[in-house]
Design a protein around this motif. Sequence first.
Motif, mmCIF file in Angstrom:
data_model
loop_
_atom_site.group_PDB
_atom_site.id
_atom_site.type_symbol
_atom_site.label_atom_id
_atom_site.label_comp_id
_atom_site.label_asym_id
_atom_site.label_seq_id
_atom_site.Cartn_x
_atom_site.Cartn_y
_atom_site.Cartn_z
ATOM 1 N N GLN A 54 0.846 -1.194 0.000
ATOM 2 C CA GLN A 54 0.000 0.000 0.000
ATOM 3 C C GLN A 54 0.881 1.244 0.000
ATOM 4 O OE1 GLN A 54 -3.409 0.406 0.262
ATOM 5 N NE2 GLN A 54 -4.129 -1.650 0.687
ATOM 6 N N SER A 55 0.445 2.296 -0.703
ATOM 7 C CA SER A 55 1.218 3.533 -0.697
ATOM 8 C C SER A 55 1.186 4.197 0.674
ATOM 9 C CB SER A 55 0.674 4.508 -1.748
ATOM 10 O OG SER A 55 -0.667 4.850 -1.462
ATOM 11 N N THR A 201 8.762 0.525 2.366
ATOM 12 C CA THR A 201 7.455 -0.125 2.241
ATOM 13 C C THR A 201 6.434 0.808 1.585
ATOM 14 O OG1 THR A 201 6.755 0.540 4.482
ATOM 15 C CG2 THR A 201 7.869 -1.586 4.256
ATOM 16 N N LEU A 202 6.653 2.128 1.681
ATOM 17 C CA LEU A 202 5.799 3.060 0.951
ATOM 18 C C LEU A 202 6.158 3.048 -0.528
ATOM 19 C CD1 LEU A 202 5.941 4.413 4.007
ATOM 20 C CD2 LEU A 202 4.896 6.337 2.829
ATOM 21 N N PRO A 210 6.175 -5.484 -5.951
ATOM 22 C CA PRO A 210 6.169 -5.028 -4.554
ATOM 23 C C PRO A 210 6.555 -6.118 -3.554
ATOM 24 C CG PRO A 210 4.198 -4.289 -5.698
ATOM 25 C CD PRO A 210 4.883 -5.255 -6.601
ATOM 26 N N GLU A 211 6.029 -7.320 -3.744
ATOM 27 C CA GLU A 211 6.282 -8.398 -2.785
ATOM 28 C C GLU A 211 7.766 -8.729 -2.709
ATOM 29 O OE1 GLU A 211 5.187 -13.117 -2.217
ATOM 30 O OE2 GLU A 211 3.755 -11.821 -3.252
ATOM 31 N N LYS A 212 8.406 -8.832 -3.871
ATOM 32 C CA LYS A 212 9.836 -9.150 -3.922
ATOM 33 C C LYS A 212 10.658 -8.006 -3.327
ATOM 34 C CE LYS A 212 13.558 -10.343 -7.149
ATOM 35 N NZ LYS A 212 13.930 -10.495 -8.582
ATOM 36 N N ARG A 289 3.339 10.815 -0.413
ATOM 37 C CA ARG A 289 2.648 9.519 -0.587
ATOM 38 C C ARG A 289 1.721 9.230 0.586
ATOM 39 N NH1 ARG A 289 5.159 11.150 -4.800
ATOM 40 N NH2 ARG A 289 5.338 9.609 -6.472
ATOM 41 N N MET A 290 2.107 9.692 1.779
ATOM 42 C CA MET A 290 1.207 9.515 2.918
ATOM 43 C C MET A 290 -0.028 10.395 2.741
ATOM 44 S SD MET A 290 0.586 7.810 5.587
ATOM 45 C CE MET A 290 2.132 7.015 6.026
ATOM 46 N N ALA A 291 0.176 11.630 2.267
ATOM 47 C CA ALA A 291 -0.951 12.529 2.003
ATOM 48 C C ALA A 291 -1.850 11.946 0.914
ATOM 49 C CB ALA A 291 -0.432 13.904 1.589
ATOM 50 N N PHE A 292 -1.231 11.357 -0.116
ATOM 51 C CA PHE A 292 -1.984 10.714 -1.207
ATOM 52 C C PHE A 292 -2.857 9.582 -0.668
ATOM 53 C CE2 PHE A 292 -2.001 7.076 -4.194
ATOM 54 C CZ PHE A 292 -2.771 7.619 -5.219
ATOM 55 N N SER A 293 -2.269 8.745 0.189
ATOM 56 C CA SER A 293 -3.010 7.627 0.772
ATOM 57 C C SER A 293 -4.160 8.120 1.647
ATOM 58 C CB SER A 293 -2.060 6.748 1.606
ATOM 59 O OG SER A 293 -2.767 5.705 2.241
#
Length: 438
Positions: A54-55, A201-202, A210-212, A289-293
């Motif tokens: 997740q972003s 992780t962001l 993403p998983e890798k 990115r936190m603001a976007f989420s």
Amino acid sequence: MIAIGGVIGAGLFVGSGAGIAATGPGILLSYALAGVLVVMVMRMLGEMAAADPQSGSFSAYADRALGRWAGFTIGWLYWFFWVVVLAVEATAGAKILNGWIPGVPQWAFALIVMAVLTATNLFSVASYGEFEFWFAGIKVVAIAAFIVIGVLAVFGLLPGTHAVGTTNLTGHGGFLPHGVGAVFHGMLTVVFAFMGSEIVTLAAGESADPEKAVKGATNSVIWRIGIFYLGSIAIVVTLLPWDSAKLLGSPYVAVLEHVGIPGAAQVMNVIVLTAVLSCLNSGLYTASRMAFSLGQRGDAPKAFASVSSRGVPRTAILSSVVFGFLAVFFNYTSPGTVFQFLLNSSGAVALFVWLVICFSQLRMRKIIEREAPERLTVRMWLYPYLTWATIGLIGFVVGYMFTDHDGRIQMILSLVAAAVVLAAAAIVDRRRKAAAAG
């Protein structure tokens, strides 16, 4: 490279001297304890991020595991932390540039640095990654070179040096000259140096796999902390007495000058500037990115969730930058009042974030096991016992902050900031429910 660079900040190159002076060689124990804390937290975060990239990372997981109030509160506190960091790093970079070109005022350099990195972040997410790749690369090469030079000096293999043994580790009052309590005091300065490990992780949410990406980054956090922090600090306290006045500047410059490396101060200034720009670049990316989420989840204006044709959340970036510019302004006009308040009220956010990650993981593990057990490709060790032990250790650090004057001020003001955001979360939630009912 983002994962590696995330744990190497300007604080390591410059701020570590204060920790060494306050703790002595025992600062190694402070780094080890804080390192264990970060490894545990990153393992928990890695478990959740690999299962559901997740972003908004931990804010999105807190939203689902603990409730909307938790995701809202920790998301905005984290955003606040990084926009204040933008001002701190812009000012630090401006001081170095002003030293090279004194004709240009510091505030002008701060604005230039902010403007350039804002432009790169607005262009595309790839440009952020490209810049951070090279910034991180320079920092890694610098630390690796420092460790190699240091090891050779410790064993007397460099011209003009002799094997030092354990003289500086056990002399000058012993390994713990200020007692065991100083180790925990040292942890207060060390803990915040590790803030930034979670950025990967962001960023993973925007990577091709993403998983890798998350799996590789979280698995490597142990050796990253072990080599870059413990390794380099061990060299500093082995080669120089912990009570040397030279360490209060930059311990790394002091060591390089001690072993006869010419131009050490200017070389380190270039590296510190790189670390500052890296932190500024990452801070802008992370805050946006936190603001976007938050915008995606309805916890911030909807405009924050909009993206350009290049996939960049421009409104979220510009909103973060505006607050960053304001903080830079206050840093020059009111450094001892307004800006100091901003610094102190965001000081303990790292501990709040880590606590939320721990409690979220306790709940998210059960949710993932119930809904998609095949997604648990990264697992927290000895769940839930190590999770609870980590919560206990973070709680201890929080409690210990109240015994330290500066730490107490930071904790109280950070709790006030958290209470304000929590109240805002309650108001937003009430309005959301009223709108749904209407």
